[in-house]
Design an enzyme around this catalytic site. Structure first.
Site, PDB file in Angstrom:
ATOM      1  N   ARG A 219      -1.626  14.757  12.822  1.00 35.54           N
ATOM      2  CA  ARG A 219      -0.687  14.425  11.733  1.00 35.54           C
ATOM      3  C   ARG A 219      -0.307  15.710  11.024  1.00 35.54           C
ATOM      4  NH1 ARG A 219      -2.036   8.435   9.325  1.00 35.54           N
ATOM      5  NH2 ARG A 219       0.097   8.438   8.641  1.00 35.54           N
ATOM      6  N   PRO A 220       0.596  16.481  11.633  1.00 39.36           N
ATOM      7  CA  PRO A 220       0.974  17.746  11.024  1.00 39.36           C
ATOM      8  C   PRO A 220       1.694  17.541   9.692  1.00 39.36           C
ATOM      9  CG  PRO A 220       2.342  17.277  12.947  1.00 39.36           C
ATOM     10  CD  PRO A 220       1.317  16.193  12.866  1.00 39.36           C
ATOM     11  N   ILE A 221       1.682  18.592   8.850  1.00 39.34           N
ATOM     12  CA  ILE A 221       2.389  18.512   7.566  1.00 39.34           C
ATOM     13  C   ILE A 221       3.374  19.668   7.436  1.00 39.34           C
ATOM     14  CG2 ILE A 221       0.702  17.133   6.277  1.00 39.34           C
ATOM     15  CD1 ILE A 221      -0.356  19.843   5.161  1.00 39.34           C
ATOM     16  N   ASP A 222       3.812  20.184   8.602  1.00 35.85           N
ATOM     17  CA  ASP A 222       4.716  21.331   8.585  1.00 35.85           C
ATOM     18  C   ASP A 222       6.004  21.060   7.815  1.00 35.85           C
ATOM     19  OD1 ASP A 222       4.934  19.510  10.781  1.00 35.85           O
ATOM     20  OD2 ASP A 222       6.481  20.781  11.638  1.00 35.85           O
TER      21      ASP A 222
ATOM     22  N   CYS B 109      -6.120  12.314  12.981  1.00 31.88           N
ATOM     23  CA  CYS B 109      -6.809  11.077  12.653  1.00 31.88           C
ATOM     24  C   CYS B 109      -6.624  10.103  13.780  1.00 31.88           C
ATOM     25  CB  CYS B 109      -6.294  10.492  11.350  1.00 31.88           C
ATOM     26  SG  CYS B 109      -4.683   9.747  11.544  1.00 31.88           S
TER      27      CYS B 109
ATOM     28  N   ARG C 181      -6.072   9.755   4.407  1.00 31.73           N
ATOM     29  CA  ARG C 181      -5.174  10.740   5.031  1.00 31.73           C
ATOM     30  C   ARG C 181      -3.946  11.023   4.183  1.00 31.73           C
ATOM     31  NH1 ARG C 181      -8.142  13.425   8.579  1.00 31.73           N
ATOM     32  NH2 ARG C 181      -9.658  11.912   9.294  1.00 31.73           N
TER      33      ARG C 181
ATOM     34  N   ARG D 195      -8.563  -0.741   4.072  1.00 36.01           N
ATOM     35  CA  ARG D 195      -7.682   0.290   3.510  1.00 36.01           C
ATOM     36  C   ARG D 195      -6.304  -0.281   3.189  1.00 36.01           C
ATOM     37  NH1 ARG D 195      -6.434   3.907   7.558  1.00 36.01           N
ATOM     38  NH2 ARG D 195      -4.927   4.483   5.982  1.00 36.01           N
TER      39      ARG D 195
ATOM     40  N   LYS E 276       0.838  -1.210   0.000  1.00 34.25           N
ATOM     41  CA  LYS E 276       0.000   0.000   0.000  1.00 34.25           C
ATOM     42  C   LYS E 276       0.869   1.255   0.000  1.00 34.25           C
ATOM     43  CE  LYS E 276      -1.812   1.629   4.022  1.00 34.25           C
ATOM     44  NZ  LYS E 276      -1.532   3.059   4.217  1.00 34.25           N
ATOM     45  N   ASN E 277       1.870   1.277   0.860  1.00 32.48           N
ATOM     46  CA  ASN E 277       2.639   2.511   1.029  1.00 32.48           C
ATOM     47  C   ASN E 277       3.589   2.801  -0.126  1.00 32.48           C
ATOM     48  OD1 ASN E 277       1.285   2.872   3.358  1.00 32.48           O
ATOM     49  ND2 ASN E 277       3.025   2.546   4.735  1.00 32.48           N
TER      50      ASN E 277
ATOM     51  N   ASP F 194       4.117   0.559  11.989  1.00 30.35           N
ATOM     52  CA  ASP F 194       2.945  -0.106  11.412  1.00 30.35           C
ATOM     53  C   ASP F 194       2.813  -1.561  11.865  1.00 30.35           C
ATOM     54  OD1 ASP F 194       2.249   2.194  10.141  1.00 30.35           O
ATOM     55  OD2 ASP F 194       2.869   1.574   8.136  1.00 30.35           O
TER      56      ASP F 194
ATOM     57  N   ILE G 161       6.859   6.852  17.075  1.00 28.80           N
ATOM     58  CA  ILE G 161       6.605   7.569  15.818  1.00 28.80           C
ATOM     59  C   ILE G 161       5.316   8.385  15.908  1.00 28.80           C
ATOM     60  CG2 ILE G 161       6.305   7.358  13.312  1.00 28.80           C
ATOM     61  CD1 ILE G 161       9.081   6.508  14.269  1.00 28.80           C
TER      62      ILE G 161
END
Ligand code: UD1
Length: 417
Positions: free
Chosen positions: A121-124, A116, A92, A398, A22-23, A306, A328
């Site tokens: 889940r920041p995206i800075d 979530c 996400r 998912r 998936k990833n 994971d 993490i």
């Protein structure tokens, strides 16, 4: 609403092929935005997240298809560089489209991916890097509006944390940008190497992917290609766990030995016999597994976050007490109360979870709180007395291509109702 029903106490045995990752599939689907022509992705898992990514691509103006684990994307121009909230919220990791859309069209707007099930889940890190590459970004009412000011250009970037998504977003943006981009402290997950291999086949110039310094020289154009999605190392860890918790004996095929190295030590510490060849792994579990002193999740090549919930499920049935440290994500123990409902003895203290092995788990109705947490409940159900019903399995779908079919093929009594 669908549920997965597991009849416990069946020893798993046999051979199973591991699905595509998936990833890797998701960022590669995002990368097709950059490629002119028809991309063909084989070994692509049939997952709801993959179909969400295809819906985003369709919205952008691509023509997508999917059959027999082959995804196709025909891109003859991005007609609409904006992703509506309804599509963003399906998945996400849709933020991964940002770098690719900016690279191709110079503008993009999409909604901010909120917190979530794993916590904030920041995206800075993504945004700071894109700004350094010449993107102006404004935020209003939860929407991100991004516009390349003059031109998208390379930059020398040192990430404050080796974020997987940020590394991929930067690679995607840098591929068609002007000049050289250097990413230091890049994430080293194997899926990043797969994304770069795909892009290089399409004409990109990326070196060092999978290592902590990645160098990208921008090129003018990318053409589509055919690519086989790499095997899913977390799904491999899931089936190894299914074998371990049932005292089973299983061979997984279509794995990459180097990619699963980081998940193997706990299985050995549990007392499992394992044999790894370059593309398969054999596991034979003892009747009673031993505790694992400590599992510490870390960026690759450390133990993957994971696989944390999944291994925790196995350790619930070990002899002795194990300790897990989650480093993490801030909130990745939501599966714990569900495992406790099944009779597990787990205490969470900050980042640590202390798992006391119990002699029995009991089947009951439990709810999947997130993708891997849901898989953990299915694994626990395999060793529980009686029937376990896992609800909210949309989370599981998912990331697992028919988990019930896979486990049933190994002799598990697992079905979907
Ligand atoms: C990816 C994987 C996910 C895996 C995770 C960590 C995909 C589609 N998903 O998620 O399965 O669990 O890597 O291996 O590949 N962070 C920030 N700011 C940022 C970005 C991240 O603070 O800008 C933090 C996150 O909140 C988290 C940590 O960094 O605590 C790791 O996140 P990241 O590596 O970015 O994970 P994802 O790419 O979201």
């Amino acid at each position: 609403m669908q549920s997965i029903v597991v009849e416990g106490k069946n020893r798993l045995s046999g051979e199973i092929k591991v699905q595509g990752a998936k990833n890797s599939a998701l960022p590669i689907l995002a990368a097709t935005v950059l490629c002119d022509g028809k991309t063909v992705l084989t070994n692509c898992p049939a997952l709801t997240d993959v179909f969400s990514a295809e819906r985003i691509l369709t919205h952008l103006g691509c023509r997508c298809g999917f059959s027999d684990n082959t995804a196709t994307v025909e891109n003859d121009g991005i007609k609409n560089p904006h992703i509506p909230d309804t599509l963003m919220s399906e998945m996400r990791s849709s933020i991964i489209f940002l770098g690719a859309i900016l690279g191709k069209t110079g503008e993009c707007s999409l909604s901010f991916p909120g917190g979530c099930e794993l916590g904030a889940r920041p995206i800075d890190i993504h945004l700071a890097a894109l700004r350094r590459m010449g993107v102006s970004i404004s935020e209003e009412f939860g929407m991100l509006r991004c516009q390349v000011s003059k031109e998208l250009h390379g930059a020398k970037l040192t990430l404050p944390f080796p974020s997987v998504g940020a590394t991929e977003n930067i690679i995607l943006a840098a591929t068609l940008a002007k000049g050289e981009t250097v990413i230091r402290n890049a994430a080293r997950e194997p899926e990043i190497r797969d994304v770069a291999e795909f892009l290089n086949k399409c004409g990109a110039d990326i070196s060092g992917a999978g290592e902590s310094t990645v160098v990208i020289h921008g090129v003018k154009k990318l053409h589509a290609c055919e690519h086989r999605i790499m095997p899913d190392r977390i799904v491999a860890a899931t089936y190894l766990s299914a074998a371990a918790i049932t005292g089973g004996e299983v061979t997984l095929t279509d794995i990459r030995a180097e990619d699963i190295e980081s998940v193997m030590p706990p299985f050995e510490e549990m007392g499992c016999y394992t044999y790894i060849s370059p593309d398969s792994v054999y596991i034979k579990a003892p009747k009673k597994i031993k505790r694992v002193k400590k599992i510490i999740t870390l960026p690759h090549p450390g133990f993957p976050t994971d696989a944390q919930a999944i291994l925790m499920a196995v350790l619930c049935r070990a002899e002795g007490t194990s300790v897990i440290s989650e480093n993490i994500f801030e909130s990745r123990y939501k599966h714990v109360p569900q495992l406790v409902r099944m009779g597990a003895d787990i205490k969470v203290e900050g980042k640590a979870a202390i798992v006391g092995g119990v002699s029995k788990l009991f089947g009951t109705t439990v709810s999947a709180t997130d993708l891997r947490g849901g898989a953990a409940l299915v694994i626990a159900g395999l060793a529980a007395e009686g029937t376990t019903t896992v609800t909210d399995i949309a989370h599981i779908d998912r990331g697992y291509d028919e988990i019930e079919r896979a486990l049933s093929s190994l002799g598990g009594k697992v079905s979907r109702i």
